[in-house]
Design a protein around this motif. Sequence first.
Motif, PDB file in Angstrom:
ATOM      1  N   LYS A  76       0.810  -1.220   0.000  1.00  0.00           N
ATOM      2  CA  LYS A  76       0.000   0.000   0.000  1.00  0.00           C
ATOM      3  C   LYS A  76       0.845   1.272   0.000  1.00  0.00           C
ATOM      4  CE  LYS A  76      -0.695   1.047   4.926  1.00  0.00           C
ATOM      5  NZ  LYS A  76      -1.694   1.245   6.001  1.00  0.00           N
ATOM      6  N   MET A  77       2.159   1.119   0.082  1.00  0.00           N
ATOM      7  CA  MET A  77       3.040   2.285   0.165  1.00  0.00           C
ATOM      8  C   MET A  77       3.181   2.963  -1.190  1.00  0.00           C
ATOM      9  SD  MET A  77       6.170   0.870   2.528  1.00  0.00           S
ATOM     10  CE  MET A  77       5.918   0.303   4.211  1.00  0.00           C
ATOM     11  N   SER A  78       3.433   4.271  -1.140  1.00  0.00           N
ATOM     12  CA  SER A  78       3.784   5.014  -2.354  1.00  0.00           C
ATOM     13  C   SER A  78       5.216   4.675  -2.753  1.00  0.00           C
ATOM     14  CB  SER A  78       3.667   6.517  -2.095  1.00  0.00           C
ATOM     15  OG  SER A  78       4.657   6.934  -1.152  1.00  0.00           O
ATOM     16  N   PHE A  79       5.614   5.119  -3.933  1.00  0.00           N
ATOM     17  CA  PHE A  79       6.982   4.866  -4.398  1.00  0.00           C
ATOM     18  C   PHE A  79       7.991   5.414  -3.391  1.00  0.00           C
ATOM     19  CE2 PHE A  79      10.863   6.146  -6.562  1.00  0.00           C
ATOM     20  CZ  PHE A  79      11.199   4.994  -7.264  1.00  0.00           C
ATOM     21  N   GLU A  80       7.754   6.635  -2.906  1.00  0.00           N
ATOM     22  CA  GLU A  80       8.683   7.268  -1.963  1.00  0.00           C
ATOM     23  C   GLU A  80       8.738   6.511  -0.643  1.00  0.00           C
ATOM     24  OE1 GLU A  80       6.345   8.854  -3.683  1.00  0.00           O
ATOM     25  OE2 GLU A  80       7.608   9.981  -5.093  1.00  0.00           O
ATOM     26  N   GLU A  81       7.585   6.017  -0.188  1.00  0.00           N
ATOM     27  CA  GLU A  81       7.529   5.293   1.075  1.00  0.00           C
ATOM     28  C   GLU A  81       8.256   3.954   0.993  1.00  0.00           C
ATOM     29  OE1 GLU A  81       3.281   6.882   2.925  1.00  0.00           O
ATOM     30  OE2 GLU A  81       3.272   5.274   1.437  1.00  0.00           O
ATOM     31  N   LYS A  82       8.327   3.381  -0.206  1.00  0.00           N
ATOM     32  CA  LYS A  82       8.981   2.081  -0.380  1.00  0.00           C
ATOM     33  C   LYS A  82      10.509   2.186  -0.399  1.00  0.00           C
ATOM     34  CE  LYS A  82       5.220  -0.195  -2.920  1.00  0.00           C
ATOM     35  NZ  LYS A  82       4.777  -0.743  -4.219  1.00  0.00           N
TER      36      LYS A  82
ATOM     37  N   ARG B  56      13.412  -0.694   0.174  1.00  0.00           N
ATOM     38  CA  ARG B  56      14.187  -1.147  -0.984  1.00  0.00           C
ATOM     39  C   ARG B  56      15.684  -1.012  -0.743  1.00  0.00           C
ATOM     40  NH1 ARG B  56       9.876   1.071  -5.383  1.00  0.00           N
ATOM     41  NH2 ARG B  56       8.991  -0.956  -5.939  1.00  0.00           N
ATOM     42  N   LYS B  57      16.086  -0.039   0.065  1.00  0.00           N
ATOM     43  CA  LYS B  57      17.501   0.109   0.400  1.00  0.00           C
ATOM     44  C   LYS B  57      17.994  -1.060   1.250  1.00  0.00           C
ATOM     45  CE  LYS B  57      17.879   5.169   0.221  1.00  0.00           C
ATOM     46  NZ  LYS B  57      18.145   6.391   1.010  1.00  0.00           N
ATOM     47  N   GLU B  58      17.068  -1.762   1.897  1.00  0.00           N
ATOM     48  CA  GLU B  58      17.434  -2.896   2.756  1.00  0.00           C
ATOM     49  C   GLU B  58      17.298  -4.233   2.033  1.00  0.00           C
ATOM     50  OE1 GLU B  58      16.454  -1.347   7.219  1.00  0.00           O
ATOM     51  OE2 GLU B  58      14.728  -2.083   6.067  1.00  0.00           O
ATOM     52  N   ILE B  59      17.018  -4.177   0.735  1.00  0.00           N
ATOM     53  CA  ILE B  59      16.861  -5.387  -0.071  1.00  0.00           C
ATOM     54  C   ILE B  59      18.123  -5.632  -0.895  1.00  0.00           C
ATOM     55  CG2 ILE B  59      15.653  -6.388  -2.059  1.00  0.00           C
ATOM     56  CD1 ILE B  59      13.090  -5.103  -1.036  1.00  0.00           C
TER      57      ILE B  59
ATOM     58  N   SER C 289      26.246  -5.650  -0.346  1.00  0.00           N
ATOM     59  CA  SER C 289      27.042  -4.428  -0.138  1.00  0.00           C
ATOM     60  C   SER C 289      26.332  -3.423   0.760  1.00  0.00           C
ATOM     61  CB  SER C 289      27.386  -3.777  -1.480  1.00  0.00           C
ATOM     62  OG  SER C 289      26.214  -3.318  -2.142  1.00  0.00           O
ATOM     63  N   MET C 290      24.997  -3.417   0.719  1.00  0.00           N
ATOM     64  CA  MET C 290      24.226  -2.472   1.528  1.00  0.00           C
ATOM     65  C   MET C 290      23.822  -3.075   2.877  1.00  0.00           C
ATOM     66  SD  MET C 290      23.654   0.445  -0.252  1.00  0.00           S
ATOM     67  CE  MET C 290      22.072   1.058   0.323  1.00  0.00           C
ATOM     68  N   ASN C 291      24.443  -4.216   3.220  1.00  0.00           N
ATOM     69  CA  ASN C 291      24.121  -4.904   4.478  1.00  0.00           C
ATOM     70  C   ASN C 291      22.614  -5.146   4.596  1.00  0.00           C
ATOM     71  OD1 ASN C 291      24.698  -6.133   6.918  1.00  0.00           O
ATOM     72  ND2 ASN C 291      24.592  -4.239   8.086  1.00  0.00           N
ATOM     73  N   PRO C 292      22.039  -5.898   3.661  1.00  0.00           N
ATOM     74  CA  PRO C 292      20.577  -6.004   3.561  1.00  0.00           C
ATOM     75  C   PRO C 292      19.943  -6.803   4.694  1.00  0.00           C
ATOM     76  CG  PRO C 292      21.607  -7.583   2.094  1.00  0.00           C
ATOM     77  CD  PRO C 292      22.721  -6.737   2.653  1.00  0.00           C
ATOM     78  N   LYS C 293      18.713  -6.421   5.028  1.00  0.00           N
ATOM     79  CA  LYS C 293      17.890  -7.216   5.942  1.00  0.00           C
ATOM     80  C   LYS C 293      17.182  -8.328   5.189  1.00  0.00           C
ATOM     81  CE  LYS C 293      15.234  -5.394   9.029  1.00  0.00           C
ATOM     82  NZ  LYS C 293      14.189  -4.547   9.670  1.00  0.00           N
ATOM     83  N   TYR C 294      16.991  -8.101   3.877  1.00  0.00           N
ATOM     84  CA  TYR C 294      16.233  -9.043   3.052  1.00  0.00           C
ATOM     85  C   TYR C 294      17.082  -9.395   1.833  1.00  0.00           C
ATOM     86  CZ  TYR C 294      12.882  -6.232   5.692  1.00  0.00           C
ATOM     87  OH  TYR C 294      12.243  -5.522   6.680  1.00  0.00           O
ATOM     88  N   LEU C 295      17.268 -10.680   1.595  1.00  0.00           N
ATOM     89  CA  LEU C 295      18.093 -11.139   0.477  1.00  0.00           C
ATOM     90  C   LEU C 295      17.253 -12.039  -0.426  1.00  0.00           C
ATOM     91  CD1 LEU C 295      20.899 -11.352  -0.868  1.00  0.00           C
ATOM     92  CD2 LEU C 295      21.386 -13.291   0.647  1.00  0.00           C
ATOM     93  N   PHE C 296      17.175 -11.671  -1.701  1.00  0.00           N
ATOM     94  CA  PHE C 296      16.389 -12.431  -2.674  1.00  0.00           C
ATOM     95  C   PHE C 296      17.317 -12.961  -3.764  1.00  0.00           C
ATOM     96  CE2 PHE C 296      13.486  -9.387  -0.776  1.00  0.00           C
ATOM     97  CZ  PHE C 296      12.365 -10.170  -0.499  1.00  0.00           C
ATOM     98  N   CYS C 297      17.160 -14.241  -4.078  1.00  0.00           N
ATOM     99  CA  CYS C 297      17.999 -14.880  -5.091  1.00  0.00           C
ATOM    100  C   CYS C 297      17.109 -15.613  -6.091  1.00  0.00           C
ATOM    101  CB  CYS C 297      18.960 -15.880  -4.453  1.00  0.00           C
ATOM    102  SG  CYS C 297      20.010 -15.201  -3.141  1.00  0.00           S
ATOM    103  N   ASP C 298      17.231 -15.260  -7.348  1.00  0.00           N
ATOM    104  CA  ASP C 298      16.432 -15.885  -8.405  1.00  0.00           C
ATOM    105  C   ASP C 298      17.302 -16.871  -9.175  1.00  0.00           C
ATOM    106  OD1 ASP C 298      14.446 -16.527 -10.181  1.00  0.00           O
ATOM    107  OD2 ASP C 298      14.479 -14.622 -11.259  1.00  0.00           O
TER     108      ASP C 298
END
Length: 252
Positions: free
Chosen positions: A67-73, A77-80, A153-162
């Motif tokens: 439900k977030m706006s682009f700015e709110e996301k 996204r910086k933590e992904i 590199s950004m020390n992510p909280k969330y890591l996605f691998c495809d």
Amino acid sequence: MIEVKNIHKSFGSNHVLTGIDAVFEPGKVSLIIGGSGSGKSTLLKCIVGLHEPTQGKVYFDGDEFTKMSFEEKVPIRKEIGMLFQNSALFDSMTVEQNIVFSLDMFTEMSRKEKVERANFCLERVNLAGKNDLFPSELSGGMKKRVGIARAISMNPKYLFCDEPNSGLDPATSILIDELIQDLTEEFKCTTVVVTHDMNSVMGIGEYILFLFKGQKYWEGSNQDMLKSDNKELNDFVFASPLMKAARDTIKQ
């Protein structure tokens, strides 16, 4: 923690996902598996915001991402961290430049700090000293490791691998799996991996979500899977004689 609730995704009249619910926990490697066309990559893209779900909600640590706006996301996204199937490295950039790219975009770090971070990430993926090489000079497995270095590199909280093991030999695939598992434990990431590699399923599948024709047909650990009587799951996972023999041996 990431929660997906009642996720539907359609492209015109094509219903790709129908009512998917799942919880992906921090510090644990979660796998999304299923045959071609089952919707696993579409689900991953809905979670990270590359696709908007037709219906349903995605939560990152209790905050409703959908439900977030682009700015709110942006802060989420910086933590992904994202490892794409083909590594998605910039061919015109060196290894170091590829890793520093996200740091240039999203941080106020000094040049020295960025290089130090790049060196740290390269050491974590066993590629210390490869800073000045270009992607064309790397093997497939090395490209995947550079992709992982960039993802962390950004020390992510969330890591996605495809499909992190796509196109790799079995030995290199095992190294990539072990690296993903080690980094998940070290950084306490919420890690979600889309894969069709059964070695990955058996090796690092702490939580497995099995999709069949766009629906959730089963969930559990790799150990639970060995005892499951879910026909669709068994037909998919144990299709090869070697996998079937391994299961039968364990059950004896």
